[in-house]
Design an enzyme around this catalytic site. Sequence first.
Site, PDB file in Angstrom:
ATOM      1  N   GLY A  72      -0.345  -4.157   4.093  1.00 44.08           N
ATOM      2  CA  GLY A  72      -1.095  -5.406   4.099  1.00 44.08           C
ATOM      3  C   GLY A  72      -1.808  -5.689   5.405  1.00 44.08           C
ATOM      4  CB  THR A 106      -0.885   0.027   1.277  1.00 41.00           C
ATOM      5  OG1 THR A 106      -1.617  -1.175   1.380  1.00 41.00           O
ATOM      6  CG2 THR A 106      -1.848   1.183   1.289  1.00 41.00           C
TER       7      THR A 106
END
Length: 552
Positions: free
Chosen positions: A457, A374
Site C-alpha cells: 500500500g 500487493t
Amino acid sequence: MSCKPGFSERARRARARPKRARIRMRNFHFPGRSTVHATNAMVATSHPQASLAAIEVLREGGTAVDAAVAGSAVLGVIEPQSTGIGGDCFALIQPRGEGKIIAYNGSGRAPKAANAHWYLERKITSVPLTSAHAVSIPGVIDAFATVLRDHGKFGFDRLLQPAIKAAEEGYVVAPRIAFDWKNQFEKLKGGTNTVRYLLPGGKPPVAGDIIRQAELGKTLRAIAKDGRDAFYKGAIAEDMVETLRGIGGLHTLDDFAAHTTEVTTPIGTMYKGYDVWQCPPNGPGVTALLMLNILSRFDLTKYAPVSVERFHLEAEAARIAYMNREMHVASPDHMKINVAEMLEKGFADEYISKIRMDGMLDLPNVAPPMNPSTIYITVVDKDRNVCSFINSVAHSFGSAIVSNKTGVLLQNRAGGFRIQPGHPNCIEGGKRPLHTIMPGLLTKGGRSTMPFAVMGGQYQPTGQTHLLTNILDYGCDVQEAIDMPRGLHYEGQYQLEDSVPADIVEGLKKLGHKTTSVVGPLGGAQAIWIDWDKGTLTGGSDPRKDGCALGY
C-alpha cells in the site's frame, strides 16, 4: 505458551553498530534468514509455491518474464487477499541486464461512463471501496500477454498450469495469508459472492486448511486456451459486467474490450552512485525518487541505522514527498506539473531546507484515498534478463466483489481516484487512477544491479527508500536490508512495527511525532543482487510474508 519471534539479531545490533561499519556475517546463534545464492537464475516471491513454479519454468528454459507470469498467476490463486487476475500489474524489464529498460503499465481505467459530476449529483464524495464504482477494468491479463509477447518463450497454455492446478486441486493456506483472511472476515461477510467463494463453511480458513476454487480454475483454463481475449471478450467479460451492473456499476463490455497495456519509458534518479528506476505515473514511483533526492542532502551514516535521527529524517522526507504526490501526480495527461520538474534537485527546496533534527516540519496532513495490499516478484534468468514485476487487487481482497460465475475477485483500484473536479487525480471515464504499486530497479553504469520492491500500500515509497538506504548507506546485504525494523508516517501518525525499540519510539515522540503500532507488519519485500564480476545472484525475501527466494 506462545512463541513470539522478534526481529533478527542483525537488526538488534544495528542500534549499536559503528557509524560506517559494514555487516559481513550474521550471528548464527540468533533467528534470521540467510541470503540465497545461485549462479544460473534466481526468483523471489511472497510464497514458496509461487517461487517453485517460477523456478520450474526457468529450468525448462523459460525467460525471467515467463517465470514471473507463472509465479504471479499462482499467487493470484493462493494469495487472494493481495492479487489475482481481477487486478492490475506494472513491470520493469531489462533484457540481458543492460541497456534499455522498458516499463509496462498494466493498470486499468475507469468505465467510460464515470465522471465526478455523476457521483456528486448522488452525494457521493469519495469512491466507496466495496462498491462496483471502485472496480476499474482489470489490467493484469493483458499485461501478462503483452510482456510475454515481447520477452517470453512460453504461452498461457504452459504458464497458467500451476495456477490452474492450485485452483482445481486445492492449495494449503499459509500463515500470513490466514492472518490477513481473518482480519478481513467482516469485509468478506458483506461482499458480493464472497461468502460463497472466499468463506468456506462461513468462516475464514486457518493455516493448514485446503482451499479449492473450481470456477476460478475453469476461468484460467479458458485463458490458457484462448488467450487474453477470453478474459476481455465473451462469456467471462459478460459475467463480470453483469455482476458489476447488477450492483450499480457503470461498466460495459466495450470498457473491457478496449483495455490495453501501455509500454513506456521509466523515470529515475541517482543515489549514492546508482541509478534508481521506476515506472512513470500513473504509477507512484516518483514518490520514492523524490524521497531519495531529499535524503541525498543528508549524511545518513552519521546515525545508526536504527536510531531516532534516521527514522526522523525518513519520516520528514516521506511527508514532503507524499504531500507533493497527492497534489500533483495522476495519469500523465492530467498532470499540471511534469515528472522532470519534480525530480529536479531544487524541487520542494522550500520544505527540504527547513528540515531540522530537533523537531518536525509544519506540513498539512496528507490523507491519500486508499492504503491497499500487493504482491511482488523479481526474477533474473540465466541470460541475465531482469524482471521486476508487481501485481495487486488494491485493498485486501479488493472490492470484495467476486464475479457471479467465474470466481474472479475484482480489484478496487478506482478507489484511488478523488471525486474532486479540478484535481489531477479526479475520476473520469477512461482514465487511470493514481496507483500505489511500484516495481523498482537499481542499475550502475547502465547495467542491472538489483531488481527490487517493497509491497504494501502506501508504505511502498517509504519501504523502497528504507531498503535502498539500508544497502547503499549502511552496507546491509539484501536480506539484512529487508529484515530491518520499519515505520511509515501516514495520515499524521508514525506507524511503527513492534520491532522498533522503545527508546527510539520515545525519542520520536519528543520530536513531535505521534507514534502508533501497526496491527500487521509493514509491507513485504523481495530483491535480487547481481554480482557481474563473480557471476552470482543473491536473493532475499521478507519474513513478514510466507515466501522465499530460490535459485539454481
